[in-house]
Motif scaffolding. Structure first.
Motif, PDB file in Angstrom:
ATOM      1  N   HIS A 155     -48.546   1.384 -11.537  1.00  0.00           N
ATOM      2  CA  HIS A 155     -49.033   0.679 -10.353  1.00  0.00           C
ATOM      3  C   HIS A 155     -48.603  -0.790 -10.340  1.00  0.00           C
ATOM      4  O   HIS A 155     -48.139  -1.289  -9.307  1.00  0.00           O
ATOM      5  CB  HIS A 155     -50.554   0.819 -10.244  1.00  0.00           C
ATOM      6  CG  HIS A 155     -51.042   0.758  -8.835  1.00  0.00           C
ATOM      7  ND1 HIS A 155     -52.221   1.299  -8.429  1.00  0.00           N
ATOM      8  CD2 HIS A 155     -50.518   0.203  -7.716  1.00  0.00           C
ATOM      9  CE1 HIS A 155     -52.396   1.086  -7.137  1.00  0.00           C
ATOM     10  NE2 HIS A 155     -51.381   0.416  -6.689  1.00  0.00           N
ATOM     11  N   ASP A 161     -57.739   4.843  -8.375  1.00  0.00           N
ATOM     12  CA  ASP A 161     -56.663   4.284  -9.208  1.00  0.00           C
ATOM     13  C   ASP A 161     -55.969   5.384 -10.004  1.00  0.00           C
ATOM     14  O   ASP A 161     -54.738   5.380 -10.132  1.00  0.00           O
ATOM     15  CB  ASP A 161     -57.230   3.212 -10.143  1.00  0.00           C
ATOM     16  CG  ASP A 161     -56.136   2.431 -10.827  1.00  0.00           C
ATOM     17  OD1 ASP A 161     -55.281   1.862 -10.118  1.00  0.00           O
ATOM     18  OD2 ASP A 161     -56.127   2.400 -12.077  1.00  0.00           O
ATOM     19  N   GLU A 162     -56.737   6.332 -10.507  1.00  0.00           N
ATOM     20  CA  GLU A 162     -56.152   7.439 -11.278  1.00  0.00           C
ATOM     21  C   GLU A 162     -55.247   8.303 -10.394  1.00  0.00           C
ATOM     22  O   GLU A 162     -54.154   8.704 -10.812  1.00  0.00           O
ATOM     23  CB  GLU A 162     -57.266   8.281 -11.907  1.00  0.00           C
ATOM     24  CG  GLU A 162     -56.782   9.388 -12.804  1.00  0.00           C
ATOM     25  CD  GLU A 162     -56.012   8.902 -14.029  1.00  0.00           C
ATOM     26  OE1 GLU A 162     -55.275   9.724 -14.599  1.00  0.00           O
ATOM     27  OE2 GLU A 162     -56.124   7.721 -14.408  1.00  0.00           O
ATOM     28  N   TYR A 174     -68.961   2.145  -6.031  1.00  0.00           N
ATOM     29  CA  TYR A 174     -67.717   1.369  -5.973  1.00  0.00           C
ATOM     30  C   TYR A 174     -66.894   1.560  -7.251  1.00  0.00           C
ATOM     31  O   TYR A 174     -65.698   1.840  -7.199  1.00  0.00           O
ATOM     32  CB  TYR A 174     -68.016  -0.123  -5.755  1.00  0.00           C
ATOM     33  CG  TYR A 174     -66.814  -0.971  -6.051  1.00  0.00           C
ATOM     34  CD1 TYR A 174     -65.790  -1.104  -5.119  1.00  0.00           C
ATOM     35  CD2 TYR A 174     -66.669  -1.608  -7.280  1.00  0.00           C
ATOM     36  CE1 TYR A 174     -64.659  -1.844  -5.411  1.00  0.00           C
ATOM     37  CE2 TYR A 174     -65.551  -2.344  -7.577  1.00  0.00           C
ATOM     38  CZ  TYR A 174     -64.544  -2.463  -6.639  1.00  0.00           C
ATOM     39  OH  TYR A 174     -63.419  -3.184  -6.946  1.00  0.00           O
ATOM     40  N   VAL A 175     -67.542   1.412  -8.404  1.00  0.00           N
ATOM     41  CA  VAL A 175     -66.830   1.531  -9.683  1.00  0.00           C
ATOM     42  C   VAL A 175     -66.237   2.923  -9.832  1.00  0.00           C
ATOM     43  O   VAL A 175     -65.051   3.076 -10.166  1.00  0.00           O
ATOM     44  CB  VAL A 175     -67.767   1.194 -10.871  1.00  0.00           C
ATOM     45  CG1 VAL A 175     -67.114   1.554 -12.198  1.00  0.00           C
ATOM     46  CG2 VAL A 175     -68.143  -0.286 -10.838  1.00  0.00           C
ATOM     47  N   ARG A 176     -67.022   3.943  -9.590  1.00  0.00           N
ATOM     48  CA  ARG A 176     -66.527   5.322  -9.740  1.00  0.00           C
ATOM     49  C   ARG A 176     -65.382   5.613  -8.779  1.00  0.00           C
ATOM     50  O   ARG A 176     -64.335   6.124  -9.177  1.00  0.00           O
ATOM     51  CB  ARG A 176     -67.666   6.312  -9.522  1.00  0.00           C
ATOM     52  CG  ARG A 176     -67.238   7.766  -9.648  1.00  0.00           C
ATOM     53  CD  ARG A 176     -68.436   8.711  -9.668  1.00  0.00           C
ATOM     54  NE  ARG A 176     -68.045  10.088  -9.502  1.00  0.00           N
ATOM     55  CZ  ARG A 176     -67.379  10.822 -10.387  1.00  0.00           C
ATOM     56  NH1 ARG A 176     -67.009  10.285 -11.524  1.00  0.00           N
ATOM     57  NH2 ARG A 176     -67.081  12.085 -10.143  1.00  0.00           N
ATOM     58  N   ARG A 196     -52.114   6.307  -9.681  1.00  0.00           N
ATOM     59  CA  ARG A 196     -51.310   6.224 -10.907  1.00  0.00           C
ATOM     60  C   ARG A 196     -50.473   7.483 -11.087  1.00  0.00           C
ATOM     61  O   ARG A 196     -49.270   7.418 -11.351  1.00  0.00           O
ATOM     62  CB  ARG A 196     -52.208   6.008 -12.130  1.00  0.00           C
ATOM     63  CG  ARG A 196     -51.429   5.884 -13.453  1.00  0.00           C
ATOM     64  CD  ARG A 196     -52.344   5.976 -14.659  1.00  0.00           C
ATOM     65  NE  ARG A 196     -53.044   7.249 -14.754  1.00  0.00           N
ATOM     66  CZ  ARG A 196     -52.476   8.396 -15.153  1.00  0.00           C
ATOM     67  NH1 ARG A 196     -51.197   8.454 -15.466  1.00  0.00           N
ATOM     68  NH2 ARG A 196     -53.199   9.501 -15.213  1.00  0.00           N
ATOM     69  N   ARG A 224     -72.328   1.287  -8.496  1.00  0.00           N
ATOM     70  CA  ARG A 224     -71.828   2.433  -9.259  1.00  0.00           C
ATOM     71  C   ARG A 224     -70.890   3.295  -8.416  1.00  0.00           C
ATOM     72  O   ARG A 224     -69.896   3.815  -8.927  1.00  0.00           O
ATOM     73  CB  ARG A 224     -72.993   3.253  -9.793  1.00  0.00           C
ATOM     74  CG  ARG A 224     -73.700   2.527 -10.910  1.00  0.00           C
ATOM     75  CD  ARG A 224     -74.845   3.308 -11.485  1.00  0.00           C
ATOM     76  NE  ARG A 224     -75.469   2.536 -12.555  1.00  0.00           N
ATOM     77  CZ  ARG A 224     -76.637   2.813 -13.059  1.00  0.00           C
ATOM     78  NH1 ARG A 224     -77.323   3.855 -12.615  1.00  0.00           N
ATOM     79  NH2 ARG A 224     -77.143   2.068 -14.023  1.00  0.00           N
ATOM     80  N   SER A 273     -63.363   3.504  -7.240  1.00  0.00           N
ATOM     81  CA  SER A 273     -62.164   2.716  -7.509  1.00  0.00           C
ATOM     82  C   SER A 273     -61.407   3.268  -8.713  1.00  0.00           C
ATOM     83  O   SER A 273     -60.178   3.307  -8.714  1.00  0.00           O
ATOM     84  CB  SER A 273     -62.491   1.239  -7.693  1.00  0.00           C
ATOM     85  OG  SER A 273     -63.306   1.023  -8.808  1.00  0.00           O
ATOM     86  N   ARG A 274     -62.124   3.755  -9.713  1.00  0.00           N
ATOM     87  CA  ARG A 274     -61.458   4.347 -10.876  1.00  0.00           C
ATOM     88  C   ARG A 274     -60.798   5.680 -10.525  1.00  0.00           C
ATOM     89  O   ARG A 274     -59.685   5.966 -10.959  1.00  0.00           O
ATOM     90  CB  ARG A 274     -62.444   4.504 -12.023  1.00  0.00           C
ATOM     91  CG  ARG A 274     -62.792   3.164 -12.632  1.00  0.00           C
ATOM     92  CD  ARG A 274     -63.710   3.282 -13.807  1.00  0.00           C
ATOM     93  NE  ARG A 274     -63.985   1.956 -14.346  1.00  0.00           N
ATOM     94  CZ  ARG A 274     -65.053   1.659 -15.033  1.00  0.00           C
ATOM     95  NH1 ARG A 274     -65.957   2.588 -15.292  1.00  0.00           N
ATOM     96  NH2 ARG A 274     -65.249   0.444 -15.481  1.00  0.00           N
ATOM     97  N   LEU A 275     -61.494   6.504  -9.747  1.00  0.00           N
ATOM     98  CA  LEU A 275     -60.902   7.782  -9.323  1.00  0.00           C
ATOM     99  C   LEU A 275     -59.672   7.548  -8.450  1.00  0.00           C
ATOM    100  O   LEU A 275     -58.635   8.215  -8.616  1.00  0.00           O
ATOM    101  CB  LEU A 275     -61.932   8.625  -8.568  1.00  0.00           C
ATOM    102  CG  LEU A 275     -63.058   9.217  -9.399  1.00  0.00           C
ATOM    103  CD1 LEU A 275     -64.170   9.749  -8.499  1.00  0.00           C
ATOM    104  CD2 LEU A 275     -62.528  10.312 -10.313  1.00  0.00           C
TER     105      LEU A 275
END
Length: 163
Positions: free
Chosen positions: A47, A33-34, A25-27, A37, A23, A29-31
């Motif tokens: 990207h 990436d945002e 890692y997922v959080r 971006r 969890r 990586s999304r933050l």
């Protein structure tokens, strides 16, 4: 009474620590990436578009066959075709017959595309440092890179596009 399927019996569930790590890692990586971006959007790039320009800039003659670009940026050929069409419309790349065999199509970085990439790269690298490298030690970052290389190799053992 319900029966347990073969798949359910074989599932190796994550333990509490693994679940927390996943969890995180997922959080993260999304933050991340945002953030990246938003930084690239200031230069009019997504990207995936930025990654295409980077790969072209690092190639001899600033050009690659479309199939090589697709493999390098992990994109389907159809998605790549649409992305390259947008970059071409903006004058950042040009498609041409392959200089090697004339059957394939190459994507080449234009001078305008290189100039846009140079500007975007400063923002991108600053953000990568600020949001990924700086919160951890150099050793942690390098370990992350090694771990992600192992994951990539497991998912794509025939990978010819090592970073």
């Amino acid at each position: 009474m319900s029966t347990i399927s073969e798949t359910q019996r074989e599932t190796r569930w994550l333990d509490a620590e693994e679940q927390q790590a996943w969890r995180s890692y997922v959080r993260a990586s999304r933050l991340l990436d945002e953030e990246l971006r938003r930084g690239l959007e200031r230069h009019g790039l997504s990207h995936p578009e930025y990654e295409i320009l980077v790969r072209l800039s690092e190639s001899p003659g600033r050009a690659l066959r479309m199939s090589e670009v697709a493999g390098a940026v992990v994109s389907s050929r159809s998605r790549l075709t649409h992305t390259v069409a947008r970059l071409e419309r903006d004058g950042l790349v040009a498609r041409r017959a392959s200089t090697c065999d004339r059957r394939g199509v190459e994507c080449a970085l234009t001078d305008k595309g290189f100039a846009v990439l140079e500007q975007a790269a400063h923002t991108h690298v600053e953000q990568v440092r600020a949001h990924l490298l700086d919160p951890m030690t150099r050793e942690q970052f390098l370990a992350l890179g090694r771990a992600m290389s192992q994951v990539a190799a497991a998912l794509d053992p025939k990978d010819l596009h090592q970073v």
